[in-house]
Design a protein around this motif. Structure first.
Motif, short mmCIF file in Angstrom:
data_model
loop_
_atom_site.label_atom_id
_atom_site.label_comp_id
_atom_site.label_asym_id
_atom_site.label_seq_id
_atom_site.Cartn_x
_atom_site.Cartn_y
_atom_site.Cartn_z
N ASN A 116 73.41 9.46 27.36
CA ASN A 116 71.96 9.44 27.55
C ASN A 116 71.44 8.01 27.35
N SER A 117 72.12 7.05 27.99
CA SER A 117 71.77 5.65 27.78
C SER A 117 71.90 4.86 29.08
N SER A 118 70.85 4.11 29.40
CA SER A 118 70.91 3.15 30.50
C SER A 118 71.33 1.82 29.89
N ASP A 119 72.52 1.34 30.25
CA ASP A 119 73.04 0.14 29.59
C ASP A 119 73.90 -0.68 30.54
N SER A 120 74.80 -1.49 29.98
CA SER A 120 75.57 -2.43 30.79
C SER A 120 76.58 -1.76 31.71
N ARG A 121 76.79 -0.47 31.56
CA ARG A 121 77.71 0.22 32.46
C ARG A 121 77.17 0.30 33.89
N VAL A 122 75.86 0.17 34.04
CA VAL A 122 75.25 0.23 35.37
C VAL A 122 74.72 -1.16 35.74
N PRO A 123 75.19 -1.74 36.85
CA PRO A 123 74.75 -3.09 37.25
C PRO A 123 73.25 -3.14 37.51
N GLN A 124 72.68 -4.33 37.37
CA GLN A 124 71.26 -4.52 37.62
C GLN A 124 70.89 -4.18 39.06
N GLN A 125 71.80 -4.41 40.00
CA GLN A 125 71.50 -4.22 41.41
C GLN A 125 71.16 -2.78 41.74
N ILE A 126 71.62 -1.83 40.90
CA ILE A 126 71.33 -0.42 41.17
C ILE A 126 70.52 0.20 40.03
N GLY A 127 69.72 -0.65 39.37
CA GLY A 127 68.76 -0.14 38.40
C GLY A 127 69.20 -0.11 36.96
N GLY A 128 70.37 -0.66 36.64
CA GLY A 128 70.85 -0.64 35.26
C GLY A 128 70.54 -1.93 34.52
N VAL A 129 71.17 -2.11 33.38
CA VAL A 129 70.97 -3.30 32.55
C VAL A 129 71.92 -4.42 32.95
N GLY A 130 73.17 -4.05 33.27
CA GLY A 130 74.15 -5.06 33.59
C GLY A 130 74.50 -5.93 32.38
N MET A 131 75.11 -7.06 32.63
CA MET A 131 75.46 -7.99 31.56
C MET A 131 74.19 -8.68 31.05
N VAL A 132 74.10 -8.83 29.74
CA VAL A 132 72.90 -9.41 29.14
C VAL A 132 73.15 -10.87 28.78
N PRO A 133 72.38 -11.80 29.33
CA PRO A 133 72.55 -13.22 29.00
C PRO A 133 72.25 -13.50 27.53
N TYR A 134 72.94 -14.48 26.98
CA TYR A 134 72.73 -14.89 25.59
C TYR A 134 71.26 -15.22 25.32
N ALA A 135 70.61 -15.88 26.28
CA ALA A 135 69.22 -16.29 26.11
C ALA A 135 68.27 -15.10 26.01
#
Length: 278
Positions: free
Chosen positions: A225-244
């Motif tokens: 029940n989590s939207s996180d890095s498992r789903v790329p940003q291109q399809i509505g997810g979080v993707g990898m999170v930059p250090y900044a």
């Protein structure tokens, strides 16, 4: 006339006091601790809807994301952190930067929407991360996952948004017990925490993701029940999170409300005052 001057002086002093208080609060929020209210169930049972905590900004140092965003839709106010501190972007993106550790519960700016999210850091730069059959794998090795009973809650609307929990024993009627499987997950560095399982779904099996330099892989403890890095940003997810985009680390719940508002003190959970986040 003297009364008018006295009244005007009192108003001016009051306004100055308010301005000073806002400036002090802004500096405190920007440099030290940012309040955060848990709006969703993606981090259950580590964090519950209605938990109120302070995010330690000193842990990872400072970036443009450390500046506050001010959004008041009712009056059309929408000031983003980029509007205030966009000049800090570029380079490694941080001042006095501290390196996050695997297992940290971190608040970050969503790389696309700019909204604040909270998840657990599971992948560091250079790591290969994958989910196989519902189990997390890091650099080709499965993390330790031990059964730890169940997590139970009452099926009813939760928080200001009235979110209803998802249950492994669905369908569940209002007022009945909602059950999820509970496991203790242990990372190679010895950090342990609780994760929940609801049932089989697509996010239980993923490709191998290689975390780029300067990025992190984050996941919710309520894995199904989590939207996180498992789903790329291109399809509505979080993707990898930059250090900044990291804002800070969440260390302790200050208090928790099971009601629709944090002001409803009669709904505060008595067992979560100053609860350490693990």
């Amino acid at each position: 006339m003297d009364d008018e001057k006295s009244w005007g002086g009192a108003i001016a002093e009051t306004l100055k006091t308010i301005v000073y208080a806002l400036l002090i609060a802004g500096v405190f929020r920007t440099l030290f601790f940012q309040p955060f209210w848990i709006p969703s169930g993606s981090m259950k049972d580590t964090l519950l809807i209605g938990d109120f905590l302070f995010v330690n900004k000193m842990t990872y140092g400072y970036s443009y994301a450390s500046c506050p965003s001010v959004r008041i839709p009712a009056v059309g106010l929408d000031i983003d952190a980029e509007d205030l501190c966009g000049w800090m972007q570029g380079g490694d993106g941080r001042l006095f930067g501290g390196m996050p550790e695997r297992g940290d519960v971190a608040v970050f700016r969503h790389p696309v929407s700019g909204r604040d999210f909270i998840k657990r850091i599971v992948g560091l730069p250079g790591d290969r991360v994958q989910m196989r059959d519902g189990r997390l794998h890091i650099n080709g090795e499965a993390v330790t996952l031990a059964p730890d009973g169940t997590f139970e809650e009452v099926m009813r609307p939760q928080g200001p948004q009235g979110i209803r929990p998802r249950c492994a024993n669905a369908p569940v009627g209002t007022g009945a017990t909602c059950i999820k499987e509970k496991f203790e997950e242990s990372f190679p560095n010895g950090e342990t925490h609780s994760v929940l399982n609801i049932g089989r779904q697509a996010s239980d099996d993923t490709p191998v993701y290689t975390v780029p330099d300067g990025h992190f892989f984050l996941m919710g403890d309520n894995r199904d029940n989590s939207s996180d890095s498992r789903v790329p940003q291109q399809i509505g997810g979080v993707g990898m999170v930059p250090y900044a985009d990291l804002i800070g680390r969440a260390d302790r719940v200050m208090f928790s409300s099971a009601g629709r508002s944090m002001l409803f003190f009669w709904t505060w959970r008595g067992d979560r005052f100053f609860e350490k986040i693990e």
